[in-house]
Write a protein that holds these residues in place. Sequence first.
Motif, mmCIF file in Angstrom:
data_model
loop_
_atom_site.group_PDB
_atom_site.id
_atom_site.type_symbol
_atom_site.label_atom_id
_atom_site.label_comp_id
_atom_site.label_asym_id
_atom_site.label_seq_id
_atom_site.Cartn_x
_atom_site.Cartn_y
_atom_site.Cartn_z
ATOM 1 N N GLU A 1 15.252 5.428 1.894
ATOM 2 C CA GLU A 1 16.117 5.917 2.964
ATOM 3 C C GLU A 1 16.674 4.733 3.784
ATOM 4 O O GLU A 1 17.667 4.871 4.474
ATOM 5 C CB GLU A 1 15.349 6.879 3.873
ATOM 6 N N ASN A 2 16.019 3.579 3.694
ATOM 7 C CA ASN A 2 16.519 2.321 4.259
ATOM 8 C C ASN A 2 15.876 1.174 3.483
ATOM 9 O O ASN A 2 15.044 1.408 2.603
ATOM 10 C CB ASN A 2 16.258 2.220 5.762
ATOM 11 N N LEU A 3 16.247 -0.028 3.788
ATOM 12 C CA LEU A 3 15.710 -1.182 3.059
ATOM 13 C C LEU A 3 14.726 -1.989 3.897
ATOM 14 O O LEU A 3 14.186 -3.001 3.437
ATOM 15 C CB LEU A 3 16.853 -2.096 2.602
ATOM 16 N N GLY A 4 14.482 -1.556 5.127
ATOM 17 C CA GLY A 4 13.565 -2.279 5.999
ATOM 18 C C GLY A 4 14.114 -3.646 6.376
ATOM 19 O O GLY A 4 15.282 -3.964 6.155
ATOM 20 N N SER A 5 13.273 -4.464 6.939
ATOM 21 C CA SER A 5 13.717 -5.807 7.342
ATOM 22 C C SER A 5 13.678 -6.792 6.180
ATOM 23 O O SER A 5 14.268 -7.859 6.250
ATOM 24 C CB SER A 5 12.824 -6.324 8.489
ATOM 25 N N ILE A 6 12.963 -6.427 5.091
ATOM 26 C CA ILE A 6 12.891 -7.306 3.923
ATOM 27 C C ILE A 6 13.255 -6.471 2.695
ATOM 28 O O ILE A 6 12.406 -5.755 2.159
ATOM 29 C CB ILE A 6 11.464 -7.900 3.758
ATOM 30 N N PRO A 7 14.537 -6.507 2.263
ATOM 31 C CA PRO A 7 14.935 -5.745 1.076
ATOM 32 C C PRO A 7 14.253 -6.292 -0.167
ATOM 33 O O PRO A 7 13.906 -7.485 -0.199
ATOM 34 C CB PRO A 7 16.453 -5.937 1.016
ATOM 35 N N PRO A 8 14.129 -5.500 -1.234
ATOM 36 C CA PRO A 8 14.385 -4.038 -1.301
ATOM 37 C C PRO A 8 13.228 -3.256 -0.677
ATOM 38 O O PRO A 8 12.260 -3.839 -0.189
ATOM 39 C CB PRO A 8 14.480 -3.801 -2.804
ATOM 40 N N ASN A 9 13.350 -1.918 -0.814
ATOM 41 C CA ASN A 9 12.293 -1.010 -0.329
ATOM 42 C C ASN A 9 11.225 -0.935 -1.415
ATOM 43 O O ASN A 9 11.464 -0.459 -2.530
ATOM 44 C CB ASN A 9 12.895 0.379 -0.049
ATOM 45 N N THR A 10 10.039 -1.440 -1.100
ATOM 46 C CA THR A 10 8.963 -1.463 -2.094
ATOM 47 C C THR A 10 7.777 -0.635 -1.627
ATOM 48 O O THR A 10 7.498 -0.532 -0.423
ATOM 49 C CB THR A 10 8.495 -2.902 -2.350
ATOM 50 N N ALA A 11 7.102 -0.049 -2.629
ATOM 51 C CA ALA A 11 5.938 0.781 -2.312
ATOM 52 C C ALA A 11 4.909 0.642 -3.414
ATOM 53 O O ALA A 11 5.223 0.311 -4.565
ATOM 54 C CB ALA A 11 6.351 2.229 -2.159
ATOM 55 N N LEU A 12 3.656 0.876 -3.046
ATOM 56 C CA LEU A 12 2.570 0.903 -4.009
ATOM 57 C C LEU A 12 2.157 2.367 -4.205
ATOM 58 O O LEU A 12 1.780 3.035 -3.241
ATOM 59 C CB LEU A 12 1.386 0.085 -3.495
ATOM 60 N N MET A 13 2.253 2.849 -5.460
ATOM 61 C CA MET A 13 1.855 4.226 -5.788
ATOM 62 C C MET A 13 0.464 4.197 -6.435
ATOM 63 O O MET A 13 0.259 3.493 -7.427
ATOM 64 C CB MET A 13 2.856 4.887 -6.743
ATOM 65 N N ILE A 14 -0.456 4.940 -5.898
ATOM 66 C CA ILE A 14 -1.789 5.072 -6.480
ATOM 67 C C ILE A 14 -1.976 6.540 -6.886
ATOM 68 O O ILE A 14 -1.848 7.441 -6.047
ATOM 69 C CB ILE A 14 -2.888 4.621 -5.510
ATOM 70 N N VAL A 15 -2.284 6.747 -8.168
ATOM 71 C CA VAL A 15 -2.417 8.104 -8.719
ATOM 72 C C VAL A 15 -3.867 8.338 -9.097
ATOM 73 O O VAL A 15 -4.445 7.577 -9.895
ATOM 74 C CB VAL A 15 -1.513 8.302 -9.955
ATOM 75 N N GLN A 16 -4.456 9.405 -8.542
ATOM 76 C CA GLN A 16 -5.806 9.815 -8.920
ATOM 77 C C GLN A 16 -5.671 11.043 -9.822
ATOM 78 O O GLN A 16 -5.262 12.113 -9.379
ATOM 79 C CB GLN A 16 -6.650 10.146 -7.683
ATOM 80 N N ALA A 17 -6.019 10.886 -11.131
ATOM 81 C CA ALA A 17 -5.904 11.969 -12.115
ATOM 82 C C ALA A 17 -7.289 12.238 -12.677
ATOM 83 O O ALA A 17 -7.709 11.598 -13.654
ATOM 84 C CB ALA A 17 -4.932 11.596 -13.215
ATOM 85 N N GLY A 18 -8.009 13.157 -12.068
ATOM 86 C CA GLY A 18 -9.386 13.403 -12.485
ATOM 87 C C GLY A 18 -10.206 12.168 -12.234
ATOM 88 O O GLY A 18 -10.267 11.655 -11.112
ATOM 89 N N SER A 19 -10.838 11.643 -13.286
ATOM 90 C CA SER A 19 -11.646 10.438 -13.141
ATOM 91 C C SER A 19 -10.820 9.172 -13.353
ATOM 92 O O SER A 19 -11.319 8.051 -13.188
ATOM 93 C CB SER A 19 -12.805 10.460 -14.147
ATOM 94 N N GLN A 20 -9.531 9.339 -13.712
ATOM 95 C CA GLN A 20 -8.669 8.198 -13.966
ATOM 96 C C GLN A 20 -7.896 7.816 -12.709
ATOM 97 O O GLN A 20 -7.593 8.660 -11.866
ATOM 98 C CB GLN A 20 -7.687 8.505 -15.109
#
Length: 406
Positions: free
Chosen positions: A361-380
Amino acid sequence: MVRILSFLLAVSTFLQIQAQELNGIWRGSFYNKYEYLIYREAAIYRYEVQLYNIGKGVKGVTYSYQDTRFYGKASMIGVWSGPSSNLTIKENSMEDLKIAGGGDGCLMTCYLTYRKEGNREFLEGTYTSVNMKNDTIPCGSGVVRLEKVTTSDFEEEDFIKNPPTAKTGGKPQVKPGQGEFLIKKPAPKTTTPPKTGTTATVKKPATPPAKSPVKKPVTPAPSTAKKTTTTPPKTTTTKPATPQPKPGTVVSKPAPTPTPVPTPKPQPAATNTEPKKIAVKPPAPAVLKNRTNELVETISTSAKVLEISFYDNGEIDGDTISVYNNNRLLVSRKGLSTEPITVRVQLNEEDPDQEVIMVAENLGSIPPNTALMIVQAGSQRFTVRLSSTEQKNALVRFRYDPNALK
């Protein structure tokens, strides 16, 4: 002198009672009193008796009927006791029977008392009944009320048109011992009334012992006794031979046939050959259509519930994101930080593929917009690094695979 006159008056009254003859047509109704408590007027059956008597012996026919669902005609014998004004009549064979849906009928024995009010004459009392083919199966008991009338709802019998007399012959005969049997009224039985909501029994159509008296239509019962030879009522051009009451006659509505409630048929078990039900995917919003949705990774899992969390991947510089799952908005304009933005996604056999898209939705003060996705799938546990700009979105595809490692 006064005593003599009183004695003569008493003798005269006694002789009048002794000489009372019941020849004629008597019409009224019968009902089971417990069924009446449930269905009220709808439980009442119409009843007509055509009889003649000379002295003690009585013969004739009876009609039990309830609109077109049930009609029964029976021959009967009886005993009249003048001193006690009591009449007992016993239906001894079924001459005609019509029951919607089939089934047996019942034969009644009525214990009646004669009374007179002005010019009106009545026979009132009780009845018991048994299956027409097996007299060890009771059909119930109840109340009978009749009043003498001048016309019949059916064809008049010959003995009504031309009443026999002692001189012309045809006097009803009571067989030895029969009179005592008929007059001896059975002791009343203690009966527990049926619970409200159960099917009470009435007279005619006979079924198992719980059914009520008389020729009431019921579910056909297996016949184990001899067949009854029936003689259809005589027909004339002026009176119907079927159980159609005359205009003006008060007819009680029939007891509601307990509908019987239908048992649902078992449904066949679902098989793997049935078409899969796939959820309808809504149209893509403009932000997904106008930007490139870049596939970052495809993850296969046997887990059916995924817990997906988004964190800022680096310095907290004010990055704001929205998250979509199969074009459905899950997160709207939330800032990334060290606290997770968490959503849940479900997978299943019917809809195995789910796409999760992160939109900057924006690029923040340091482009690009970065994120860390953590997925919990059962025991994985899966970790995915996402990057989004104003020209492209970050797409992760999740696929349900029951054979994948958990």
